[in-house]
Design a protein around this motif. Structure first.
Motif, PDB file in Angstrom:
ATOM      1  N   ASP A 150      64.266  34.190 -32.593  1.00  0.00           N
ATOM      2  CA  ASP A 150      65.708  33.895 -32.347  1.00  0.00           C
ATOM      3  C   ASP A 150      65.677  33.602 -30.694  1.00  0.00           C
ATOM      4  O   ASP A 150      66.757  33.099 -30.454  1.00  0.00           O
ATOM      5  CB  ASP A 150      66.610  35.013 -32.959  1.00  0.00           C
ATOM      6  N   PHE A 151      64.854  33.847 -29.863  1.00  0.00           N
ATOM      7  CA  PHE A 151      64.995  33.556 -28.310  1.00  0.00           C
ATOM      8  C   PHE A 151      64.937  32.005 -28.356  1.00  0.00           C
ATOM      9  O   PHE A 151      65.569  31.653 -27.263  1.00  0.00           O
ATOM     10  CB  PHE A 151      63.872  34.128 -27.781  1.00  0.00           C
ATOM     11  N   ILE A 152      64.451  31.231 -29.233  1.00  0.00           N
ATOM     12  CA  ILE A 152      64.651  29.851 -29.016  1.00  0.00           C
ATOM     13  C   ILE A 152      66.253  29.565 -29.257  1.00  0.00           C
ATOM     14  O   ILE A 152      66.540  28.803 -28.373  1.00  0.00           O
ATOM     15  CB  ILE A 152      63.649  29.212 -30.197  1.00  0.00           C
ATOM     16  N   ARG A 153      66.646  29.893 -30.124  1.00  0.00           N
ATOM     17  CA  ARG A 153      68.252  29.660 -30.391  1.00  0.00           C
ATOM     18  C   ARG A 153      69.029  30.177 -29.285  1.00  0.00           C
ATOM     19  O   ARG A 153      70.106  29.405 -28.823  1.00  0.00           O
ATOM     20  CB  ARG A 153      68.653  30.145 -31.711  1.00  0.00           C
ATOM     21  N   ALA A 154      68.750  31.355 -28.997  1.00  0.00           N
ATOM     22  CA  ALA A 154      69.421  31.912 -27.456  1.00  0.00           C
ATOM     23  C   ALA A 154      69.287  30.983 -26.361  1.00  0.00           C
ATOM     24  O   ALA A 154      70.258  30.828 -25.971  1.00  0.00           O
ATOM     25  CB  ALA A 154      68.914  33.337 -27.402  1.00  0.00           C
ATOM     26  N   PHE A 155      68.077  30.483 -25.892  1.00  0.00           N
ATOM     27  CA  PHE A 155      67.948  29.828 -25.124  1.00  0.00           C
ATOM     28  C   PHE A 155      68.463  28.555 -24.989  1.00  0.00           C
ATOM     29  O   PHE A 155      68.735  27.736 -23.900  1.00  0.00           O
ATOM     30  CB  PHE A 155      66.640  29.710 -24.407  1.00  0.00           C
ATOM     31  N   ASP A 156      68.262  27.809 -26.211  1.00  0.00           N
ATOM     32  CA  ASP A 156      68.910  26.407 -26.516  1.00  0.00           C
ATOM     33  C   ASP A 156      70.299  26.525 -26.247  1.00  0.00           C
ATOM     34  O   ASP A 156      70.994  25.623 -25.534  1.00  0.00           O
ATOM     35  CB  ASP A 156      68.694  26.081 -27.953  1.00  0.00           C
ATOM     36  N   GLN A 157      70.813  27.708 -26.561  1.00  0.00           N
ATOM     37  CA  GLN A 157      72.475  27.650 -26.227  1.00  0.00           C
ATOM     38  C   GLN A 157      72.612  27.863 -24.776  1.00  0.00           C
ATOM     39  O   GLN A 157      73.363  27.191 -24.262  1.00  0.00           O
ATOM     40  CB  GLN A 157      73.275  29.020 -26.884  1.00  0.00           C
ATOM     41  N   VAL A 158      71.844  28.352 -24.016  1.00  0.00           N
ATOM     42  CA  VAL A 158      71.821  28.628 -22.521  1.00  0.00           C
ATOM     43  C   VAL A 158      71.805  27.237 -21.826  1.00  0.00           C
ATOM     44  O   VAL A 158      72.635  26.691 -21.034  1.00  0.00           O
ATOM     45  CB  VAL A 158      70.750  29.590 -21.982  1.00  0.00           C
ATOM     46  N   ILE A 159      70.771  26.432 -22.494  1.00  0.00           N
ATOM     47  CA  ILE A 159      70.390  25.053 -21.772  1.00  0.00           C
ATOM     48  C   ILE A 159      71.693  24.198 -22.091  1.00  0.00           C
ATOM     49  O   ILE A 159      72.121  23.447 -20.974  1.00  0.00           O
ATOM     50  CB  ILE A 159      69.162  24.564 -22.410  1.00  0.00           C
ATOM     51  N   ALA A 160      72.257  24.128 -23.204  1.00  0.00           N
ATOM     52  CA  ALA A 160      73.206  23.210 -23.794  1.00  0.00           C
ATOM     53  C   ALA A 160      74.493  23.779 -23.028  1.00  0.00           C
ATOM     54  O   ALA A 160      75.203  22.752 -22.507  1.00  0.00           O
ATOM     55  CB  ALA A 160      73.633  23.365 -25.307  1.00  0.00           C
ATOM     56  N   GLU A 161      74.985  24.839 -22.841  1.00  0.00           N
ATOM     57  CA  GLU A 161      76.047  25.293 -22.126  1.00  0.00           C
ATOM     58  C   GLU A 161      75.957  25.091 -20.625  1.00  0.00           C
ATOM     59  O   GLU A 161      76.813  24.581 -20.059  1.00  0.00           O
ATOM     60  CB  GLU A 161      76.446  26.722 -22.453  1.00  0.00           C
ATOM     61  N   THR A 162      74.773  25.251 -20.148  1.00  0.00           N
ATOM     62  CA  THR A 162      74.555  24.968 -18.921  1.00  0.00           C
ATOM     63  C   THR A 162      74.829  23.605 -18.199  1.00  0.00           C
ATOM     64  O   THR A 162      75.228  23.068 -17.295  1.00  0.00           O
ATOM     65  CB  THR A 162      73.568  25.586 -18.255  1.00  0.00           C
ATOM     66  N   ALA A 163      74.144  22.781 -19.123  1.00  0.00           N
ATOM     67  CA  ALA A 163      74.114  21.217 -19.128  1.00  0.00           C
ATOM     68  C   ALA A 163      75.528  20.765 -19.019  1.00  0.00           C
ATOM     69  O   ALA A 163      75.813  19.591 -18.465  1.00  0.00           O
ATOM     70  CB  ALA A 163      73.325  20.511 -20.057  1.00  0.00           C
ATOM     71  N   ALA A 164      76.430  21.562 -19.770  1.00  0.00           N
ATOM     72  CA  ALA A 164      77.810  20.850 -19.869  1.00  0.00           C
ATOM     73  C   ALA A 164      78.739  21.546 -18.546  1.00  0.00           C
ATOM     74  O   ALA A 164      79.757  21.290 -18.414  1.00  0.00           O
ATOM     75  CB  ALA A 164      78.541  21.299 -21.033  1.00  0.00           C
ATOM     76  N   ASP A 165      78.041  22.361 -17.716  1.00  0.00           N
ATOM     77  CA  ASP A 165      78.798  23.015 -16.855  1.00  0.00           C
ATOM     78  C   ASP A 165      78.937  21.989 -15.517  1.00  0.00           C
ATOM     79  O   ASP A 165      78.184  21.122 -15.463  1.00  0.00           O
ATOM     80  CB  ASP A 165      77.851  24.089 -16.500  1.00  0.00           C
ATOM     81  N   ARG A 166      80.360  22.145 -14.848  1.00  0.00           N
ATOM     82  CA  ARG A 166      80.307  21.377 -13.785  1.00  0.00           C
ATOM     83  C   ARG A 166      79.365  21.283 -12.637  1.00  0.00           C
ATOM     84  O   ARG A 166      79.050  20.224 -11.772  1.00  0.00           O
ATOM     85  CB  ARG A 166      81.729  21.857 -13.150  1.00  0.00           C
TER      86      ARG A 166
END
Length: 325
Positions: free
Chosen positions: A229-245
């Motif tokens: 599940d660390f894959i899913r967790a860090f995919d979320q980190v990457i996706a949300e950070t990519a959308a950050d200002r």
């Protein structure tokens, strides 16, 4: 009014729960509540918690009919919490007497959205103090500024939810809940979200949480599929950070951390069941290919040769059918 809500998930921890509950009793106050979440335990834990419901001042017992994992259990506790402040403890850890009172005093004095604390890691009889990687103590700080630099350990790498206390306004803003169903690395998207979106935090040199390592039933000790599940967790980190200002500034940190975690798991791959080890490699390869490739190249160039070579080789691995997190 409840001043502090303490959320404590339990799952098959009959050996350790009595110590945890005794330490909660040594922290009880008439304006504190202890939300004990039994995540469908199958051992003697439910009986221990039933007694605690009667004997522990401020205890509120909630039972899951199905096991949902730590993130889901914490969310159950957050939804039931009534306190002005919230904090967490795991069902196999324990506290110093009076610690929660000091914690509340500290966050009220600083007036921040959340507070981070040091902790004591306990492995058998060994004790080691682990400190928040924030140099300035007892000062109001901007959480976004504590994410960087990319090549050093920072506050987002200290992802222990129980090492701190959180104002209720974070719940109201939708910042305190965890990603439902994550079985491991649940603290990672959560700590990144806090640091990106909360307005203020502080670090204090307050020791009172004793974190038990090496527990046989802990997911950190079990090499089954839940670890992935660390894959899913860090995919979320990457996706949300990519959308950050500030994506251009923050993504290198997120990608480098993801790479370091992949490398860590590959370095101890022998502890995984064979089928899980194979899946770890295929999911990690797919994850590397999903990352922003220019940012990934820079991250690999900044890592030591051995780890970088291993990850580059993995990225070139042919894609397997169904290699998605």
């Amino acid at each position: 009014m409840v001043k502090l809500s303490v959320i404590v998930p339990f799952y098959n921890v009959q050996q350790y729960a009595p110590d945890t509950l005794r330490s909660l009793k040594a922290n009880a106050r008439e304006d504190f509540e202890f939300i004990l979440v039994d995540d469908c335990s199958r051992d003697g834990t439910p009986g221990i918690l039933a007694r605690a419901e009667r004997e522990l001042p401020g205890a509120v017992l909630v039972r899951h009919e199905q096991n949902g994992g730590l993130a889901t259990a914490r969310n159950t506790g957050i939804d039931r919490a009534r306190g002005e402040y919230l904090t967490f403890l795991d069902g196999d850890d324990w506290l110093a007497p009076g610690y929660f009172g000091q914690l509340v005093t500290a966050i009220e004095g600083l007036g921040v959205d959340f507070l981070r604390t040091d902790h004591v890691q306990c492995t058998a009889r060994a004790r080691q103090v682990h400190r928040v990687p924030v140099g300035r103590r007892n000062q109001v700080l901007n959480p976004r500024e504590a994410i960087l630099p990319a090549d050093r350990s920072t506050s987002v790498d200290y992802a222990f939810a129980w090492a701190g206390v959180y104002h209720r306004r974070l719940v109201d803003k939708g910042l305190l809940h965890f990603t439902d169903g994550l079985r491991t690395a649940e603290d990672r998207p959560w700590i990144w979200k806090l640091h990106r979106e909360a307005e203020s935090f502080a670090a204090v040199s307050l020791l009172g949480v004793f974190y038990r390592r090496g527990v046989a039933s802990s997911l950190t000790q079990i090499g089954d599929v839940r670890q992935l599940d660390f894959i899913r967790a860090f995919d979320q980190v990457i996706a949300e950070t990519a959308a950050d200002r500030d994506a251009d500034a923050l993504l290198p940190k997120a990608v480098r951390t993801y790479c370091a975690i992949i490398s860590h798991h590959l370095g101890s791959i022998e502890r995984f069941e064979p089928a899980v080890a194979k899946k770890l490699k295929s999911l990690s390869a797919a994850a590397l290919r999903r990352m922003p490739q220019d940012v990934l190249d820079e991250a690999l160039d900044s890592m030591d040769v051995q780890r970088a070579t291993k990850l580059r080789r993995l990225r070139r691995r042919p894609a397997a059918a169904g290699a998605a997190a």
